[in-house]
Design a protein around this motif. Structure first.
Motif, PDB file in Angstrom:
ATOM      1  N   LEU A 342       0.814  -1.184  -0.126  1.00  0.00           N
ATOM      2  CA  LEU A 342       0.100  -0.001  -0.153  1.00  0.00           C
ATOM      3  C   LEU A 342       0.886   1.199  -0.021  1.00  0.00           C
ATOM      4  N   ALA A 343       2.107   1.304   0.764  1.00  0.00           N
ATOM      5  CA  ALA A 343       2.879   2.239   0.726  1.00  0.00           C
ATOM      6  C   ALA A 343       3.347   2.756  -0.819  1.00  0.00           C
ATOM      7  N   GLN A 344       3.755   1.608  -1.315  1.00  0.00           N
ATOM      8  CA  GLN A 344       4.268   1.491  -2.704  1.00  0.00           C
ATOM      9  C   GLN A 344       3.266   2.465  -3.568  1.00  0.00           C
ATOM     10  N   ILE A 345       2.035   1.663  -3.412  1.00  0.00           N
ATOM     11  CA  ILE A 345       0.738   2.215  -4.363  1.00  0.00           C
ATOM     12  C   ILE A 345       0.599   3.887  -3.974  1.00  0.00           C
ATOM     13  N   VAL A 346       0.684   4.279  -2.713  1.00  0.00           N
ATOM     14  CA  VAL A 346       0.446   5.522  -2.327  1.00  0.00           C
ATOM     15  C   VAL A 346       1.354   6.407  -2.933  1.00  0.00           C
ATOM     16  N   ASP A 347       2.684   6.092  -2.774  1.00  0.00           N
ATOM     17  CA  ASP A 347       3.770   6.768  -3.391  1.00  0.00           C
ATOM     18  C   ASP A 347       3.709   6.955  -4.928  1.00  0.00           C
ATOM     19  N   GLN A 348       3.377   6.051  -5.752  1.00  0.00           N
ATOM     20  CA  GLN A 348       3.213   6.090  -7.055  1.00  0.00           C
ATOM     21  C   GLN A 348       1.890   6.966  -7.265  1.00  0.00           C
ATOM     22  N   ALA A 349       1.109   6.678  -6.552  1.00  0.00           N
ATOM     23  CA  ALA A 349      -0.324   7.760  -6.804  1.00  0.00           C
ATOM     24  C   ALA A 349       0.048   9.079  -6.372  1.00  0.00           C
ATOM     25  N   GLU A 350       0.976   9.508  -5.615  1.00  0.00           N
ATOM     26  CA  GLU A 350       1.446  10.737  -5.395  1.00  0.00           C
ATOM     27  C   GLU A 350       2.144  11.177  -6.626  1.00  0.00           C
ATOM     28  N   HIS A 351       3.083  10.547  -7.029  1.00  0.00           N
ATOM     29  CA  HIS A 351       3.902  10.900  -8.145  1.00  0.00           C
ATOM     30  C   HIS A 351       2.832  11.133  -9.275  1.00  0.00           C
ATOM     31  N   MET A 352       1.889  10.233  -9.670  1.00  0.00           N
ATOM     32  CA  MET A 352       0.887  10.505 -10.466  1.00  0.00           C
ATOM     33  C   MET A 352       0.110  11.905 -10.380  1.00  0.00           C
ATOM     34  N   GLY A 353      -0.243  12.092  -9.228  1.00  0.00           N
ATOM     35  CA  GLY A 353      -1.031  13.231  -8.978  1.00  0.00           C
ATOM     36  C   GLY A 353      -0.156  14.586  -9.258  1.00  0.00           C
ATOM     37  N   ARG A 354       1.269  14.439  -8.946  1.00  0.00           N
ATOM     38  CA  ARG A 354       2.129  15.755  -9.290  1.00  0.00           C
ATOM     39  C   ARG A 354       2.451  15.816 -10.770  1.00  0.00           C
ATOM     40  N   LEU A 355       2.595  14.409 -11.598  1.00  0.00           N
ATOM     41  CA  LEU A 355       2.594  14.619 -12.865  1.00  0.00           C
ATOM     42  C   LEU A 355       1.310  15.152 -13.511  1.00  0.00           C
ATOM     43  N   VAL A 356       0.048  14.811 -12.918  1.00  0.00           N
ATOM     44  CA  VAL A 356      -1.346  15.446 -13.642  1.00  0.00           C
ATOM     45  C   VAL A 356      -1.238  16.841 -13.410  1.00  0.00           C
ATOM     46  N   ASP A 357      -0.957  17.420 -12.071  1.00  0.00           N
ATOM     47  CA  ASP A 357      -0.879  18.755 -11.834  1.00  0.00           C
ATOM     48  C   ASP A 357       0.348  19.571 -12.896  1.00  0.00           C
TER      49      ASP A 357
END
Length: 542
Positions: A342-357
């Motif tokens: 789940l930590a890996q998933i959260v980290d990748q989701a944050e990265h995707m969020g920054r990318l989308v921003d």
């Protein structure tokens, strides 16, 4: 074969001939310059060798005179020694210059051997000097006979002979080298004259042949068209042009004949509608070109955006799916394993969020919908806030951030939030690509135009071939440590913001593994246009 193809073929032939001639002339000039410099350098070396021989002879004579006159001849002896030292220095400098000029490695080895000979000659003259001073001491103590015997045994019969032998060899070598270089220069001159002459002759022949062929292919159809035009112009509407060939002029002849057939019936109608038709065609052409250009721009941006987004989102999505599938398939998974997944998933989701921003920011930037709140901004205050944030980010890597500000405040007319965003992107990148336990330096300076901010980090330098692309979207530097970091959009965003402030941002390698990002801002940039004044938000750096 069409006329266009014929003209293109002629242009290519002529361009090739010009390039060939230019290459030959360039080669000839370069080789001639090289050998001219070799000749000049060799003659200077021969002059230096001759001067060395004269200085050595005078030095030997001054030793004998000093022993004859005692301390009274000491001054002229020292002067002769200084002249000999200068001659050695001149000979050595000329020889070093000759080594730097020579291209052939075997010839370089020969010149390096001359440097070794110079060192041996220096050593012999040093021995002669020490011996001469010893002999002078013997004479001053009244032991003239001992001094005379040592002079003949050590200087005249040994040291002076060895020195003169080395000098004679050096003079002979330089004379031989001058002779060889002169012969090579003469031979090269003859060869270059032949090569350039043959190339010019071939180029002229090829050009003349191409001109003749092209002229022949165009002259007859053009003459027929000219005759037809004169006939129609004089009112002979029954005149027709013979149709031959299959090119543009043939098509033009066909249209010409058709025009002659229809000309009388349509003359009045054409004259009435000509002006209106030209205006409508011009207006419609402008409209179509503008619409086509907008469509091409939109299509290019759409393709580029989709390609970039699909490329950048593929990796985090793959990681998310992989982590979830591993956790679901493994029946022996513990709660700690689930937590890690789940930590890996959260980290990748944050990265995707920054990318989308970041992508949304760039999309709004390209649409010119970013709003700027311009006002007087103290750059030191902005940098102090960013440096404090940077120290928090750098703490995990034990990286220190050192800031240097001028004594007086430096102010510009800018958007404070946007400048904060640019500075944070720059410091974040500096931290990412710094060695662990190194230092990041932030410097603010007032300039004649306004202000300059320099952010320097110590880490692997950016390869020279990558420097032109560091501000492109989705670019990641290929440092030796393999760090990519972020989405590759940070510097692109920073560049856009700085340029909207009429500023300039550059990234340079300073050497010693130091890299510096420079941001130059004008004190009073031009006002932001109304198209830029729409809703936006400040994003965290990538």
């Amino acid at each position: 074969m069409s006329i266009r193809s014929k003209i293109i073929a002629f242009q290519l032939l002529f361009l090739g001939a010009v390039l060939l001639l230019g290459a030959v002339v360039y080669f000839a000039i370069e080789r001639a310059d090289y050998y001219i410099e070799r000749v000049s350098q060799t003659h200077r070396q021969l002059e230096a060798t001759t001067a060395l021989s004269v200085a050595a002879n005078r030095y030997s004579e001054q030793i004998a005179e000093m022993l004859l006159f005692g301390e009274a001849g000491r001054q002229e002896f020292e002067e002769a020694r200084r002249d000999l030292t200068r001659s050695f220095n001149d000979f050595e400098m000329v020889t070093i210059a000759e080594i730097a000029l020579i291209e052939d490695e075997a010839e370089r080895e020969g010149e390096r051997a001359e440097l070794l000979a110079i060192r041996r000659m220096r050593s012999i003259t040093a021995q002669m000097h020490d011996t001469a001073l010893d002999l002078l001491q013997l004479i001053m103590r009244g032991r003239e006979e001992d001094a005379r015997l040592r002079y003949y045994a050590e200087i005249e019969e040994d040291q002076d002979d060895r020195l003169q032998e080395l000098i004679d060899l050096a003079v002979a070598d330089e004379k031989e080298e001058v002779r060889v270089i002169d012969e090579q220069t003469e031979r090269l001159t003859r060869e270059l004259i032949v090569i350039v002459s043959v190339t010019i002759a071939l180029t002229l022949l090829a050009s003349m042949g191409a001109v003749f062929m092209l002229s022949r292919a165009l002259a007859r159809p053009v003459a027929r068209l000219s005759t037809g035009a004169e006939a129609i112009g004089s009112g002979q509407l029954w005149h027709r042009i013979p149709i031959e060939g299959n090119d543009e002029l043939t098509a033009l002849s066909q249209h010409f004949n058709k025009m002659a057939t229809q000309l009388e019936a349509q003359r009045q109608e054409v004259m009435q509608h000509q002006a209106l038709l030209e205006d409508k065609v011009a207006e419609r052409t402008v409209q179509l070109e503008d619409a086509n250009r907008r469509l091409e721009d939109l299509d290019r941006l759409r393709v580029l955006f989709l390609a970039d987004v699909s490329h950048e989102l593929r990796t985090p999505l793959t990681v998310l799916r992989g982590e979830a599938e591993v956790a679901l398939r493994n029946h022996a998974t513990t709660s700690e394993d689930y937590r890690d997944a789940l930590a890996q998933i959260v980290d990748q989701a944050e990265h995707m969020g920054r990318l989308v921003d970041d992508l949304l920011f760039l999309t709004r930037a390209e649409a010119d919908s970013i709003r700027f709140e311009m006002g007087r901004v103290n750059l030191q205050e902005v940098l102090e806030a960013v440096v404090e944030e940077g120290r928090v980010m750098a703490r995990s890597q034990d990286i220190a951030i050192v800031a240097r500000y001028p004594d007086r405040p430096v102010e510009v007319i800018a958007d404070r939030g946007r400048l904060h965003q640019v500075a944070l992107i720059a410091i974040d990148n500096a931290i990412k690509y710094s060695y662990r336990s190194s230092t990041v330096t932030v410097e603010l300076a007032a300039t004649r135009e306004g202000a300059q901010v320099c952010i320097r980090n110590h880490g692997d330098p950016i390869p020279a071939e990558d420097l032109p692309y560091v501000f492109d979207r989705f670019y990641r530097g290929r440092q030796r440590r393999g760090k990519a970091g972020g989405s590759g959009l940070g510097l692109s965003i920073a560049k856009w913001i700085v340029e909207k402030h009429r500023g300039r941002i550059t990234l340079v390698n300073l050497g010693q593994n130091d890299t510096e990002l420079r941001i130059s801002l004008s004190a009073f940039p031009a006002a932001v246009t109304d198209r830029q004044r729409s809703d936006s938000r400040i994003l965290a750096p990538s």
